[in-house]
Design a protein around this motif. Structure first.
Motif, PDB file in Angstrom:
ATOM      1  N   UNK A 150       0.847  -1.195   0.000  1.00 21.01           N
ATOM      2  CA  UNK A 150       0.000   0.000   0.000  1.00 21.01           C
ATOM      3  C   UNK A 150       0.881   1.243   0.000  1.00 21.01           C
ATOM      4  N   UNK A 151       0.554   2.187  -0.767  1.00 17.32           N
ATOM      5  CA  UNK A 151       1.391   3.397  -0.871  1.00 17.32           C
ATOM      6  C   UNK A 151       1.111   4.380   0.263  1.00 17.32           C
ATOM      7  N   UNK A 152       1.673   4.104   1.383  1.00 16.56           N
ATOM      8  CA  UNK A 152       1.545   5.077   2.456  1.00 16.56           C
ATOM      9  C   UNK A 152       2.549   6.191   2.259  1.00 16.56           C
ATOM     10  N   UNK A 183       4.721   7.112   4.204  1.00 18.32           N
ATOM     11  CA  UNK A 183       6.063   6.718   4.615  1.00 18.32           C
ATOM     12  C   UNK A 183       6.745   5.880   3.546  1.00 18.32           C
ATOM     13  N   UNK A 184       6.003   4.981   2.986  1.00 18.94           N
ATOM     14  CA  UNK A 184       6.608   4.115   1.984  1.00 18.94           C
ATOM     15  C   UNK A 184       7.039   4.913   0.770  1.00 18.94           C
ATOM     16  N   UNK A 185       6.231   5.830   0.422  1.00 15.32           N
ATOM     17  CA  UNK A 185       6.575   6.632  -0.748  1.00 15.32           C
ATOM     18  C   UNK A 185       7.859   7.408  -0.484  1.00 15.32           C
ATOM     19  N   UNK A 186       7.908   7.979   0.651  1.00 12.38           N
ATOM     20  CA  UNK A 186       9.109   8.739   0.965  1.00 12.38           C
ATOM     21  C   UNK A 186      10.328   7.829   1.004  1.00 12.38           C
ATOM     22  N   UNK A 187      10.107   6.643   1.501  1.00 15.16           N
ATOM     23  CA  UNK A 187      11.226   5.711   1.546  1.00 15.16           C
ATOM     24  C   UNK A 187      11.715   5.384   0.155  1.00 15.16           C
ATOM     25  N   UNK A 188      10.763   5.178  -0.699  1.00 11.98           N
ATOM     26  CA  UNK A 188      11.153   4.860  -2.072  1.00 11.98           C
ATOM     27  C   UNK A 188      11.970   5.974  -2.666  1.00 11.98           C
ATOM     28  N   UNK A 189      11.538   7.159  -2.381  1.00 15.47           N
ATOM     29  CA  UNK A 189      12.287   8.297  -2.928  1.00 15.47           C
ATOM     30  C   UNK A 189      13.686   8.301  -2.365  1.00 15.47           C
ATOM     31  N   UNK A 202      -3.104   9.338   5.744  1.00 18.46           N
ATOM     32  CA  UNK A 202      -3.694   9.116   4.433  1.00 18.46           C
ATOM     33  C   UNK A 202      -2.790   8.241   3.613  1.00 18.46           C
ATOM     34  N   UNK A 203      -3.368   7.350   2.951  1.00 22.08           N
ATOM     35  CA  UNK A 203      -2.573   6.422   2.178  1.00 22.08           C
ATOM     36  C   UNK A 203      -2.587   6.737   0.700  1.00 22.08           C
ATOM     37  N   UNK A 204      -3.387   7.599   0.334  1.00 28.52           N
ATOM     38  CA  UNK A 204      -3.485   7.862  -1.098  1.00 28.52           C
ATOM     39  C   UNK A 204      -2.396   8.807  -1.519  1.00 28.52           C
ATOM     40  N   UNK A 228       8.679  13.404  -3.510  1.00 23.71           N
ATOM     41  CA  UNK A 228       8.240  12.419  -2.537  1.00 23.71           C
ATOM     42  C   UNK A 228       7.456  11.313  -3.224  1.00 23.71           C
ATOM     43  N   UNK A 229       6.857  11.654  -4.293  1.00 21.81           N
ATOM     44  CA  UNK A 229       6.130  10.599  -5.006  1.00 21.81           C
ATOM     45  C   UNK A 229       7.119   9.723  -5.751  1.00 21.81           C
ATOM     46  N   UNK A 230       6.608   8.743  -6.410  1.00 18.52           N
ATOM     47  CA  UNK A 230       7.491   7.828  -7.105  1.00 18.52           C
ATOM     48  C   UNK A 230       8.336   8.551  -8.130  1.00 18.52           C
TER      49      UNK A 230
END
Lengths: 88, 557
Positions: free
Chosen positions: B10-12, B14-20, B125-127, B184-186
């Motif tokens: 799920x794109x939370x 936090x996860x998005x930021x981590x990916x970045x 928010x996860x979106x 921050x996004x992908x």
């Protein structure tokens, strides 16, 4: 403002005073006199009230005789009364 | 990567930021070393900590200055703390990696502190959309933060190759904050996000956006229709409060001029439609006169109108003729037919330009006009003579038409519908020839009586209005006589009053005295009350003194 701001019939009544007409009539009758501007409107007011009284009287005459239409006789009888009243 | 297991489906936030952060490994902030430690500390801290901005920044700088080569390590370290890491801290890390291009002032440093809290609040928010929505809010403070951190932020813990490129692009535009926010996004969407920053200004301030005016192709047909309708509008009001046939022609002429250019367009199609309509309504109309040949007569009249229209392009008020055509569809009755004949005759007289197009549009107009004229007619008793006598008071045009009507009526009733247009064409000529002699007759007495009668007619109409009942024509004539007498009495009285006051001018005081004597004005009812009741506002302002600003009274007493 007036008693009836909405017109019961389909045609619309002009609320303007025919000031030129009134002045002309007065001049024709009394050329040696002058009519002031404001009194012009008051003359119009007087005419309105006269016509109003005449119409009411004619209507009452027609109702009394149980006529659905105002006839000449009704108007004549009403005119006699009202003219006497507005003699001043 | 250590964070690989941290990545959730799920794109939370936090996860998005981590990916970045993961993808931005190539880039190393200047102040990584010094900042890194502080970042770690900050990371370890509770997200809601509201440390002073400067200390945190110092820590961040120190942390960033550090581990240049161990950027990855630091990354791993931080990733190890990613469990406690919040989007706020992640964003901070991203901010560290941003290049120094901003022009911001130091005092705006305070802003970044509250903004991470905003981000934190939205952490739930996860979106991705929500994240991106937040980012614009964070942008201004982030820019300011960037400005501050720029000098010391050469070492970047994060390596975002694409990010760096985009940042370089965004630098001259000073769109960094948005770039950061979008980072921050992908990463795949980085380019797209950078495209959007150019627009958000208008998105943020929709009022400033300039949109091209919506241009629709002009519907010529509707336009012409509207023009005709508007040109005809005055005639309705005129007809509604004046005698029939007295002024409608005057009002018709301007509308005809309007409709003149439309002839070519609509004439053909309208003629067809009119003919079809007439044939349809044939059965209902004209039963009184020609029961045997209603349709033919109608069609003949329609043809007549057409022919007339063609023949007399320079004349005016074809509309009256078209109004005459219109009642065919109404099925009003005998009077409507008379009116139609009259209007047709009028059209022939005026020789309108066959605005068949206006026939269509005026059908509805003519409806009302017809009905109103009919209503006006009824109380007066629809008789030709009275109509014509009433028309004598009207301008010359009308009188000529009335005369033509006189001549026309027998002609209309008699002629059988000619099948050929040649017969039709001959007919218009006849009424024209017969028209002229009658027109010259009534010129003499008219100017004398007309103005007087027109003025009186105003009060006569008021009488019929106040009576609220249908009236005979003779009754109205009686009313006229009464009014004459009344005016005589009035002038005499006023003369007496003004003479009594030693004046030669009649003044409002004389009028008030007169009304008092008549019994209209008494102690209960004053003159002002009557003025307010019966006169329109404009006259009331003229008659009743009213106080205005500046210690002035109008009218002056």
């Amino acid at each position: 403002m007036a008693f009836s701001t909405t017109v019961s019939q389909r045609k619309y009544i002009k609320r303007k005073a025919p000031r030129g007409f009134l002045k002309r009539v007065f001049k024709r009758q009394k050329p040696h006199l002058r009519l002031e501007t404001s009194s012009d409107l008051l003359v119009h007011l007087n005419c309105l009230l006269f016509v109003h009284r005449l119409a009411e009287e004619s209507r009452m005459n027609a109702f009394e005789n149980k006529y659905g239409i105002i006839k000449k006789e009704h108007v004549q009888a009403a005119a006699k009364v009202i003219l006497k009243k507005s003699r001043g | 990567m250590a964070e690989s297991y941290n990545r959730d489906s799920e794109p939370t936030t936090r996860t998005l930021l981590r990916r970045v952060l993961d993808t931005a490994d190539t880039r190393t902030p200047r102040r990584r070393r010094s900042a890194r430690v502080g970042a770690q500390k900050a990371l370890l801290e509770t997200p809601s900590s509201r440390r002073l901005s400067t200390p945190t920044k110092m820590n961040v700088r120190r942390g960033s200055h550090r581990a240049r080569s161990i950027g990855r390590l630091a990354h791993v370290h931080t990733s190890g703390n990613l469990e406690e890491q919040t989007p706020r801290t992640l964003l901070k890390n991203i901010i560290l990696t941003a290049p120094e291009s901003s022009i911001m002032t130091p005092k705006s440093v305070v802003k970044p502190v509250p903004t991470p809290q905003v981000a934190q609040s939205s952490r739930q928010e996860s979106s991705r959309g929500s994240l991106e929505l937040q980012l614009p809010e964070l942008e201004p403070p982030t820019t300011l933060a960037l400005g501050l951190l720029a000098p010391g932020r050469r070492k970047q813990r994060l390596r975002l190759s694409v990010f760096q490129q985009e940042m370089d692009q965004g630098l001259p535009l000073s769109q960094e904050p948005r770039g950061n926010a979008s980072a921050s996004s992908l990463t795949s969407s980085l380019s797209l996000n950078f495209a959007t920053p150019l627009q958000p200004q208008s998105v943020q301030r929709p009022g400033l956006a300039r949109r091209p005016p919506i241009r629709r192709a002009v519907d010529v047909g509707a336009f012409l229709q509207d023009l005709r309708d508007t040109s005809l509008a005055p005639t309705d009001t005129v007809l509604e409060d004046t005698q029939p046939f007295s002024q409608p022609l005057v009002g018709h002429s301007p509308s005809v001029y309007h409709s003149l250019p439309f002839l070519s367009h609509t004439e053909a199609e309208n003629a067809e439609r009119a003919v079809s309509h007439r044939t349809q309504s044939s059965g209902s109309r004209l039963q009184n006169h020609n029961p045997g040949k209603p349709a033919q007569l109608l069609s003949g009249k329609a043809k007549k109108v057409d022919v007339l229209a063609v023949r007399f392009p320079n004349n005016s008020s074809a509309i009256s003729g078209e109004d005459g055509v219109e009642p065919l569809q109404d099925g009003v009755g005998e009077e409507a037919e008379e009116r139609m004949e009259e209007s047709l005759s009028m059209s022939e007289v005026m020789g309108s330009t066959g605005t068949q197009g206006s026939v269509r549009t005026e059908k509805s107009k003519g409806h009302r006009e017809m009905t109103e004229a009919l209503e006006a007619k009824e109380p007066e008793g629809s008789s030709e003579d009275e109509d014509i006598s009433g028309r004598t008071a009207s301008p010359e045009l009308a009188s000529s038409t009335t005369e033509s009507l006189q001549a026309r009526r027998p002609q209309f009733l008699e002629p059988s519908p000619p099948p050929s247009t040649t017969v039709l064409s001959s007919e218009p000529l006849e009424p024209l020839s017969t028209r002229h002699p009658p027109r010259a007759r009534t010129h003499g007495p008219r100017p004398r009586q007309d103005p007087h009668k027109t003025g009186l007619s105003h009060y006569v109409k008021l009488f019929s209005f106040y009576a609220k009942m249908p009236m005979e024509k003779k009754a109205l004539e009686m009313v006229e006589k009464c009014l004459d007498k009344y005016f005589q009495h009035l002038c005499d009285d006023l003369e007496v009053f003004s003479a009594h006051a030693g004046r030669k001018t009649v003044r409002p005081e004389d009028l008030e005295l007169l009304m008092r004597r008549q019994g209209l004005v008494n102690d209960q009812v004053s003159l002002h009350v009557l003025v307010e009741r019966h006169l329109p506002l404009e006259y009331r302002n003229l008659l009743i003194p009213c106080a205005f600003s500046g210690n002035s009274v109008f009218p002056a007493q």
